[in-house]
Design an enzyme around this catalytic site. Structure first.
Site, PDB file in Angstrom:
ATOM      1  CB  THR A 195     -20.445  -7.046   7.938  1.00 15.68           C
ATOM      2  OG1 THR A 195     -20.845  -6.386   8.435  1.00 15.68           O
ATOM      3  CG2 THR A 195     -21.060  -8.473   8.408  1.00 15.68           C
ATOM      4  CG  ASP A 220      -0.657   6.406   9.960  1.00 13.24           C
ATOM      5  OD1 ASP A 220      -0.903   5.230   9.376  1.00 13.24           O
ATOM      6  OD2 ASP A 220      -1.656   7.257   8.902  1.00 13.24           O
ATOM      7  CD  GLU A 221       5.579   2.081  11.636  1.00 13.56           C
ATOM      8  OE1 GLU A 221       5.998   1.298  11.294  1.00 13.56           O
ATOM      9  OE2 GLU A 221       6.387   3.225  12.822  1.00 13.56           O
ATOM     10  CB  VAL A 222      -1.083   2.776   7.239  1.00 11.49           C
ATOM     11  CG1 VAL A 222      -1.664   2.614   5.575  1.00 11.49           C
ATOM     12  CG2 VAL A 222      -2.254   2.735   8.860  1.00 11.49           C
ATOM     13  CE  LYS A 223       2.659   5.789   0.573  1.00  7.00           C
ATOM     14  NZ  LYS A 223       2.984   7.496  -0.534  1.00  7.00           N
ATOM     15  CE1 TYR A 255      -3.752  10.552   1.089  1.00  4.83           C
ATOM     16  CE2 TYR A 255      -4.839   8.643   2.187  1.00  4.83           C
ATOM     17  CZ  TYR A 255      -4.827   9.859   1.741  1.00  4.83           C
ATOM     18  OH  TYR A 255      -6.435   8.940   1.262  1.00  4.83           O
ATOM     19  N   GLY A 289      -6.521   0.971   5.597  1.00  2.00           N
ATOM     20  CA  GLY A 289      -5.749   2.229   7.036  1.00  2.00           C
ATOM     21  C   GLY A 289      -6.835   3.142   7.736  1.00  2.00           C
TER      22      GLY A 289
HETATM   23  C1  LIG Z   1       0.259   6.676   6.257  1.00  2.00           C
HETATM   24  C2  LIG Z   1      -1.107   6.204   5.768  1.00  2.00           C
HETATM   25  N1  LIG Z   1      -2.017   6.275   6.737  1.00  2.00           N
HETATM   26  C3  LIG Z   1      -3.135   5.675   5.836  1.00  2.00           C
HETATM   27  C4  LIG Z   1      -3.910   5.422   4.898  1.00  2.00           C
HETATM   28  C5  LIG Z   1      -4.742   5.651   4.586  1.00  2.00           C
HETATM   29  O1  LIG Z   1      -4.912   3.720   4.393  1.00  2.00           O
HETATM   30  P1  LIG Z   1      -6.186   3.739   3.041  1.00  2.00           P
HETATM   31  O2  LIG Z   1      -5.824   4.110   2.288  1.00  2.00           O
HETATM   32  O3  LIG Z   1      -5.369   2.005   2.874  1.00  2.00           O
HETATM   33  O4  LIG Z   1      -7.267   2.855   3.982  1.00  2.00           O
HETATM   34  C6  LIG Z   1      -2.450   5.549   3.873  1.00  2.00           C
HETATM   35  C7  LIG Z   1      -2.868   5.398   2.150  1.00  2.00           C
HETATM   36  O5  LIG Z   1      -1.839   6.113   1.453  1.00  2.00           O
HETATM   37  C8  LIG Z   1      -0.939   6.298   4.025  1.00  2.00           C
HETATM   38  O6  LIG Z   1      -0.720   6.580   3.666  1.00  2.00           O
END
Ligand SMILES: Cc1ncc(COP(=O)(O)O)c(C=O)c1O
Length: 445
Positions: A301, A244-247, A144, A117
């Site tokens: 890479t 940011d939809e990572v979490k 975050y 993320g």
């Molecule tokens: C909302 C959000 N974005 C980005 C990240 C970063 O992801 P990563 O730890 O996989 O690099 C996180 C990690 O907790 C997160 O909660």
């Protein structure tokens, strides 16, 4: 290899774990994870734990999902090159097509594939600067977005903890209806939107980055409509938005994207964690005008690695085939109801400010009773430790909020068990079951 050596290699935890760099440790209790299956993690002695964190949501469809295992096994057996930077890899191209089809609102879409993320956000931000020729980024307090580089330097939680902020980033308050910075839940969103308007009028903003729910910042759910208005305002001002939809993306909130709750249409969407089904892969989906340029300026890479891509394709299939969007919505409701009932039974409602969430993104906000809702950080630390002793893995965020984000495949029986254990852990932690000495070396956040 002698049996003695094999035994030593089989149980490397103590020494090897001590030597794992402290800079990459965030420990809450002495968990040893020897294997995982579904929502369960098993330690070296065969003890099973119900994982209510899903490994910080990365095990979104559970551990060792059979579809993922099959896809990964096949992909590593016929390993098609290493990554996508200098070769077109069919499974990677397939993933790109899968992702594009999920974001029809993005015009002339491109997909950046990364390893985490963090890098997806970092690259998205940097390319927005390139595209707009501007520098300033708008981010939010307690956000975050990553653990390295620019993604870290625009993260409010890191800045609050002493990391140098990106000098060209402005941090706005995130509208928190539970602890409103204006003192009034009715005015938090309007206040932030007014500040945003002022910032956008300066004409120097390259991008705005935002979480649809602030998870690590304390499971803060903004007022309905806020995200949409932010995205729309930025669009009118010609400022790209990165959601940011990572979490919390990929079905976790009971919609495919968390921003779908608000019908927002961000310029760029970033994904990670659960996308990989347990392997490291991330993505930023956005328009070609931003993600295409400069050519060869974001090279990792292993990005687009075929094994990770195969796993991600399997995850997307499983979300559809197992109806996980709807299941997350229904299981979330059941979990919240079960938590409320268990809190009553255990007599801990006076230390719970609220139980909030969307789908299976749930927070239990622990406070000092009768103290105006002051965060009880000590109780949170001790509750997660006690829960671990009782067989449940969960962490806290925002200092005092127990975060419940299990695999989306969690069963009803496990939901009921989880709610019982969480509230029992709170009661027992409050009653002194965990000493300061026991948790001294588990500093958490
Ligand atoms: C909302 C959000 N974005 C980005 C990240 C970063 O992801 P990563 O730890 O996989 O690099 C996180 C990690 O907790 C997160 O909660």
């Amino acid at each position: 290899m002698t049996d003695a050596v094999r035994r030593r290699l089989d149980r490397p935890a103590a020494l090897g774990d001590r030597a794992l760099a402290g800079s990459e440790k965030l420990r809450f209790f002495p968990l040893v994870a020897a294997s995982g299956h579904g929502c369960l993690v098993t330690d070296e002695d065969g003890r099973e734990y119900l994982d209510l964190s899903a490994g910080w949501t990365a095990a979104g469809i559970g551990y060792a999902h059979p579809e993922v295992v099959a896809a990964v096994t096949d992909a590593i057996t016929h390993q098609a090159y290493t990554g996508g930077i200098s070769a077109s890899i069919p499974v990677t191209s397939g993933l790109v097509e899968d992702l594009i089809s999920r974001f029809p609102h993005v015009e002339n879409p491109r997909v950046y594939l990364g390893n985490s993320g963090t890098d997806a956000n970092d690259v998205a931000l940097r390319l927005c600067r390139e595209y707009t020729g501007r520098q300033r980024i708008i981010s939010f307090e307690n956000s975050y977005h990553g653990g390295l580089g620019l993604a870290m330097a625009v993260s409010g939680v890191h800045v609050a903890a002493g990391v140098a902020a990106d000098p060209d980033t402005t941090f706005l308050p995130y509208p928190d209806p539970v602890r409103p910075h204006t003192g009034n839940p009715q005015t938090v969103a309007e206040d932030v939107l007014a500040r945003l308007h002022t910032e956008l009028e300066r004409g120097d903003v390259a991008a705005l980055i935002i979480e649809p729910i602030q998870s690590d910042g304390g499971l803060v759910i903004p007022p309905a409509g806020f995200l949409r208005r932010v995205v729309d305002m930025c669009q009118v001002a010609g400022v790209p938005t990165i959601v940011d939809e990572v979490k919390v993306g990929l079905a976790r909130t009971g919609r495919f994207n968390a921003f779908d709750h608000d019908q927002a249409a961000p310029t760029i969407v970033t994904l990670g964690k659960s996308l990989g089904g347990g392997l490291p892969i991330s993505a930023a989906i956005g328009p070609a005008v931003i993600l295409d340029q400069p050519v060869a300026s974001a090279l990792l890479t292993m990005a687009g690695n075929p094994v990770c891509a195969a796993s991600a394709r399997a995850v997307l299939r499983v979300i559809d085939d197992e109806g996980l969007v709807l299941r997350a919505a229904e299981s979330g409701e059941r979990m919240r109801a079960a938590l409320h009932a268990a809190a009553q039974r255990e007599g801990v409602t006076d230390v719970i400010r609220d139980i909030r969430g969307l789908g299976l993104t749930i927070g239990v906000d622990l406070v000092h009773p009768g103290d105006g809702g002051a965060r009880d950080v000590d109780l949170a630390r001790k509750s997660v430790y006690r829960a671990w002793q009782l067989g449940v893995i969960l962490y806290y965020v925002g200092g005092n909020v127990l975060e419940i984000t299990p695999g989306l495949i969690i069963s009803d029986e496990h939901i009921d068990f989880a709610a019982d254990v969480v509230m029992r852990a709170v009661r027992e932690a409050r009653a002194g079951a965990v000493t300061n000495d026991e948790i001294a070396s588990y500093t958490g956040w």
